[in-house]
Structure formats: C-alpha cells, structure tokens
Write an enzyme that holds these catalytic residues in place. Structure first.
Site, PDB file in Angstrom:
ATOM      1  N   ASP A   1       7.363  -1.616   6.809  1.00 11.03           N
ATOM      2  CA  ASP A   1       6.178  -2.102   7.509  1.00 11.03           C
ATOM      3  C   ASP A   1       5.844  -1.149   8.657  1.00 11.03           C
ATOM      4  OD1 ASP A   1       4.089  -3.704   8.233  1.00 11.03           O
ATOM      5  OD2 ASP A   1       5.284  -5.399   8.890  1.00 11.03           O
TER       6      ASP A   1
ATOM      7  N   HIS B   1      -3.071  -4.250  -0.504  1.00 11.85           N
ATOM      8  CA  HIS B   1      -2.976  -4.555   0.927  1.00 11.85           C
ATOM      9  C   HIS B   1      -3.185  -3.287   1.753  1.00 11.85           C
ATOM     10  CE1 HIS B   1      -1.585  -6.572   4.562  1.00 11.85           C
ATOM     11  NE2 HIS B   1      -0.670  -5.639   4.731  1.00 11.85           N
TER      12      HIS B   1
END
Length: 316
Positions: A152, A226
């Site tokens: 992330d 995403h």
C-alpha cells in the site's frame, strides 16, 4: 535522519512508522471548550517534544487537522478555499459516507507506548472540552502491506514532488501557506470473501501483482482497477499525486480487519475526484471492485495548518 532533535511540528511527510493512532474528536458545548481546544492545539509542539524526547530514534510525530464546522470559531481566521465537510458520494452500489469531526490528531511513532503516552497527556489537557468520535490504532504490516495482502502506498510522491503535491504554496495566502488538506476513511474488509477469490482476480481488482507489486494493465472489459481509478490527470495529462499514510488495523479474535485511509493533498479536489471515480465508477456504473469487499465506516475532511499558524492561535 538525525536523532538529536524531534521531528518538526506539523510535518505531514513525517516517516511512516510501526504504529499510529488516528484520533478524531468533536468539540463539546462546555463553556470553555473552544478556549481549551485552542490552547491545546496551539501548544501541540511542546507536548510533542515532551513525549518525543524520551526516545528520539522512535520518529515520534503528531499532525493536527481542523474541521470545517469548527474552523471559524476555533481560529477566527479566513477559511482555506477548499475546506468543507466531507461530501457523501453515493454510487449505484456503494456509498462514501460523511461523519462528524472537528479536530484530528495523526499520532505516529516506531513505539506504541509513545503514541499511548501522548494520547493520554493530550486527553488530560482537553478534558470535557471534547468527545471522541473515533480512535483507531494502526500498525505496519510486514513490508508495508494492507491486510488484503497488497503493498500500500506505492504511488506516493517522492523527492521534490512531495511538497509540490502536498503543501499549499506561499503565494496562495498566508493563512493556508504551508498547510495541507487531509481526508480520512476507516474501511473494514470482508476478509473471508476476499480470500476466497483467486489471486489473479485479486490482482485484477487492485491493478498490481500481489507478490512483487508489479503494475498491471486493466482488463479490456472497461472495468478499471483500483490503481487506475485512483490516478488523477488533468486535460493536459499532468498527474496529481497525494500522500497516503494508510495503515491496517483490526483484531482477528473479533473478526475485525480494516485499512485506515488517510490522504494528504495540496488540492482537496484531487482526493474527492478519486473517491468519485471509486464509488460512482469511470465510466459510471463500473465502480471500484475493491468496494465489494471494503466498506467505509467514516468519512471526514480537515485542514492541517502550518506549525506557525497553529502556534499563533493562543496568542491572545
């Protein structure tokens, strides 16, 4: 980084640490509430130093954000141009909800006990002037992964691009100069459903390979990943970055698994456009498929003033 002095106050680019506390508070109607909160946030540098000095190698830092609804009463200063409450975004299937919040503290350190001690002293100072809206303790998971198993923060700006993406320029006006907008969303994951997906399907949803974090092309069906939906460009093809300090949180024994999204940006509209693309879809109807497994429980927006502006709030 030198361990001789604490990290500068209001440094939104402070290092990503092993532990973080995300504390969202509302200001109560008690008679001295505004004065108490104003004094506390103006003196946050002293409180930070008091805790950081206990272990300068622990990269302790705290960033303070002020919400739209309390800005006028708390600061008495002109409003940052884009500051407004988090806007609910309703897609065809999923909704980014808006939740309350007057003041935000992003507390981080390599040591959990320093975050705890700072929070304890801060809440002692604030007393009944505030009520807790949400407090979430995040942790760093392996090599900066979320609990879905993916790295992330890969797209975060680095070097000279970081202040250009995150900090408002001096020429805009002296109130907002050196400040930043920050958006928070607390997501909980349906981990069992996510883990039931084949790895290839997970990778198509995220837009990166799971093991080695290599960027993937979107499917030809028109469904964007995403990664793609969170890439914002203007009509000239210039890309606008934000700084993500996301952290996992949760307790396996209670079945809670989540990601605390926190994005800093010089331009609030950039994060808002990302969320519109995720929840509404681009094109509309093709929402971010990660939302089928991740549900937002909160949504709040704050402005993070410069340290000098914050300190000036108790000058009277």
């Amino acid at each position: 980084m030198s361990h001789r002095v604490p990290i500068e106050p209001q440094r939104v680019d402070a290092p990503l640490t092993q532990s973080a506390t995300f504390l969202v508070l509302s200001v109560t109607e008690s008679p001295d509430a505004i004065r108490t909160v104003r004094k506390a946030v103006a003196g946050i540098d002293d409180l930070t130093k008091n805790v950081a000095i206990r272990d300068l190698s622990a990269s302790f830092a705290c960033t303070v954000g002020i919400g739209s609804d309390i800005w006028d009463r708390l600061t008495g200063l002109p409003r940052p141009t884009e500051l407004h409450p988090f806007r609910t975004i309703k897609g065809g299937v999923h909704t980014a909800i808006s939740t309350p919040g007057d003041v935000f503290f992003h507390i981080r350190s390599e040591r959990r006990d320093l975050c705890f001690e700072f929070e304890r002293q801060l809440m002692d100072m604030l007393g009944d002037a505030v009520a807790v809206v949400d407090v979430t303790v995040g942790f760093r998971y392996f090599d900066v992964r979320d609990v879905l198993g993916f790295v992330d923060g890969t797209a975060n700006p680095v070097g000279a691009a970081l202040p250009a993406s995150v900090l408002i320029a001096e020429e805009e006006n002296e109130v907002v100069a050196g400040g930043s907008y920050v958006v928070l969303q607390k997501y909980v994951h349906d981990l069992k459903a996510w883990q039931a997906l084949p790895t290839e399907q997970q990778e198509a949803i995220i837009g990166r390979t799971k093991f080695d974090n290599v960027e993937l092309d979107d499917a030809e069906s028109g469904q964007k990943s995403h990664k793609t939906l969170n890439t914002i460009e203007d009509e000239n093809g210039e890309e606008y970055d934000i700084l993500r300090d996301n952290m996992p949180f949760g307790t396996p024994a209670t079945g809670e698994f989540g990601t605390y999204f926190i994005g800093y940006s010089r331009r609030l509209w950039v994060i808002e456009r990302m969320l519109e693309r995720m929840f509404v879809g681009n094109p509309p109807g093709l929402h971010d498929r990660i939302l089928d497994f991740s549900k937002p429980l909160t949504g709040t927006t704050f402005f993070v003033p410069s340290s000098s502006l914050l300190a000036s709030l108790d000058s009277d």
